[in-house]
Write an enzyme that holds these catalytic residues in place. Structure first.
Site, PDB file in Angstrom:
ATOM      1  N   ARG A  97      41.441  38.493  37.550  1.00  0.00           N
ATOM      2  CA  ARG A  97      41.234  39.695  36.719  1.00  0.00           C
ATOM      3  C   ARG A  97      42.298  40.705  37.120  1.00  0.00           C
ATOM      4  O   ARG A  97      42.375  41.135  38.269  1.00  0.00           O
ATOM      5  CB  ARG A  97      39.848  40.304  36.914  1.00  0.00           C
ATOM      6  CG  ARG A  97      39.713  41.590  36.087  1.00  0.00           C
ATOM      7  CD  ARG A  97      38.306  42.089  35.932  1.00  0.00           C
ATOM      8  NE  ARG A  97      37.758  42.663  37.152  1.00  0.00           N
ATOM      9  CZ  ARG A  97      36.599  43.327  37.206  1.00  0.00           C
ATOM     10  NH1 ARG A  97      35.869  43.463  36.098  1.00  0.00           N
ATOM     11  NH2 ARG A  97      36.149  43.798  38.345  1.00  0.00           N
ATOM     12  N   GLU A 145      33.604  45.610  27.122  1.00  0.00           N
ATOM     13  CA  GLU A 145      32.781  46.377  28.062  1.00  0.00           C
ATOM     14  C   GLU A 145      32.662  47.859  27.703  1.00  0.00           C
ATOM     15  O   GLU A 145      32.329  48.678  28.556  1.00  0.00           O
ATOM     16  CB  GLU A 145      33.333  46.229  29.482  1.00  0.00           C
ATOM     17  CG  GLU A 145      34.807  46.544  29.640  1.00  0.00           C
ATOM     18  CD  GLU A 145      35.305  46.328  31.067  1.00  0.00           C
ATOM     19  OE1 GLU A 145      34.457  46.202  31.976  1.00  0.00           O
ATOM     20  OE2 GLU A 145      36.526  46.297  31.270  1.00  0.00           O
ATOM     21  N   HIS A 172      38.832  45.789  40.820  1.00  0.00           N
ATOM     22  CA  HIS A 172      37.895  46.571  41.626  1.00  0.00           C
ATOM     23  C   HIS A 172      37.748  46.081  43.059  1.00  0.00           C
ATOM     24  O   HIS A 172      37.135  46.753  43.881  1.00  0.00           O
ATOM     25  CB  HIS A 172      36.516  46.576  40.967  1.00  0.00           C
ATOM     26  CG  HIS A 172      36.442  47.420  39.739  1.00  0.00           C
ATOM     27  ND1 HIS A 172      36.908  48.713  39.691  1.00  0.00           N
ATOM     28  CD2 HIS A 172      35.963  47.162  38.499  1.00  0.00           C
ATOM     29  CE1 HIS A 172      36.716  49.215  38.473  1.00  0.00           C
ATOM     30  NE2 HIS A 172      36.154  48.291  37.729  1.00  0.00           N
ATOM     31  N   ASP A 181      29.867  48.317  32.864  1.00  0.00           N
ATOM     32  CA  ASP A 181      30.594  49.317  32.077  1.00  0.00           C
ATOM     33  C   ASP A 181      30.062  49.404  30.655  1.00  0.00           C
ATOM     34  O   ASP A 181      30.048  50.491  30.060  1.00  0.00           O
ATOM     35  CB  ASP A 181      32.083  48.989  32.057  1.00  0.00           C
ATOM     36  CG  ASP A 181      32.829  49.585  33.241  1.00  0.00           C
ATOM     37  OD1 ASP A 181      32.612  50.775  33.522  1.00  0.00           O
ATOM     38  OD2 ASP A 181      33.605  48.868  33.881  1.00  0.00           O
TER      39      ASP A 181
END
Length: 258
Positions: A70, A147, A45, A173
């Site tokens: 990540r 998530e 993200h 999430d």
């Protein structure tokens, strides 16, 4: 190759994790000297790309922090490349089943456990030839993200997959998947009960759970629940939070109005 995160967990302590969304080796260097135990470069993200991630890993190399990444998705190509670049841990989003967790482990681990291709171009710099490969499966952390509602329903099966070191909770999430407003520090009783169950299941298996937080207060609550890795927001979030606070304090203290 030794992993500081594993050492901290073995000692019974909690890992304080930083988070890099800014594509800059310099900002990574600044964060790395702030006392974090580990720092994660966010390729999902943030606005990082592979080259900025490498620059961040290089910048962190001068400090005693464990570099993690990540990845954008559960895809073997990018997983292998971030490990080859020197990541000591892979956090992977949206793992919803044991089959997906197994695919993640296979991408993270060398044979015979996995199918990771040999070519640690940067990761293998330290030590004699072959030393990295001899310890990588043991020292590299594989952390699927829990998530979604589906992941919660398949929690035990995911945690039973051999090769994961623990899990990383994405609370925004997770709440979103249950029809709640996406936010980091959850306080809904049903979500807290999910956390408690996850922590119990991890403890039974000798696994460790991490979670994304929005600052020290949320991190403290997560630690009190039993989480063993807490992320103190991101570099972007920290910068914006401090800037807003200082601007507000200056205006409230009689500073010049803009």
């Amino acid at each position: 190759m030794t992993n500081k995160v594993k050492e901290i967990w073995t000692s019974g302590q909690v890992v304080i994790n930083g988070w890099l969304s800014i594509p800059s080796g310099f900002s990574a260097e600044v964060m790395a000297q702030c006392g974090f135990d580990s720092i994660t470069v966010d390729l999902q993200h943030g606005v990082q790309d592979y080259h900025s991630m490498v620059a961040c890993l290089q910048a962190m190399g001068a400090f005693p922090v464990t570099p993690m990444v990540r990845v954008p998705w559960n895809e073997p190509g990018i997983i292998g490349k971030v490990l080859d670049a020197g990541a000591y841990g892979v956090i992977c989003p949206m793992i919803n089943s044991a089959e997906e967790a197994e695919a993640l482990v296979r991408a993270c681990k060398y044979p015979p456990r996995g199918a990771r291709s040999n070519g640690p171009v940067r990761a293998g710099f330290r030590g004699p030839g072959g030393a990295y490969q001899a310890t990588a499966n043991e020292q590299t952390l594989c952390l699927p993200m829990i998530e979604t509602r589906a992941a919660v329903e398949n929690m035990e099966a995911i945690l039973d997959v051999d090769g994961i070191a623990g899990v990383y909770v994405g609370p925004s999430d997770l709440g979103f998947s249950y029809g709640l407003t996406p936010k980091l520090d959850r306080d809904e009783p049903d979500i807290i009960e999910i956390f408690r169950k996850l922590l119990r299941e991890c403890e039974q298996r000798g696994l460790y759970a991490g979670i994304h937080c929005s600052g020290p207060a949320g991190a403290k609550r997560a630690i009190d629940l039993g989480f063993k890795l807490v992320t103190l927001l991101s570099d972007i979030g920290m910068m914006a939070s401090a800037a807003r606070q200082w601007v507000g304090e200056t205006r409230g203290g009689g500073g010049q109005q803009g």
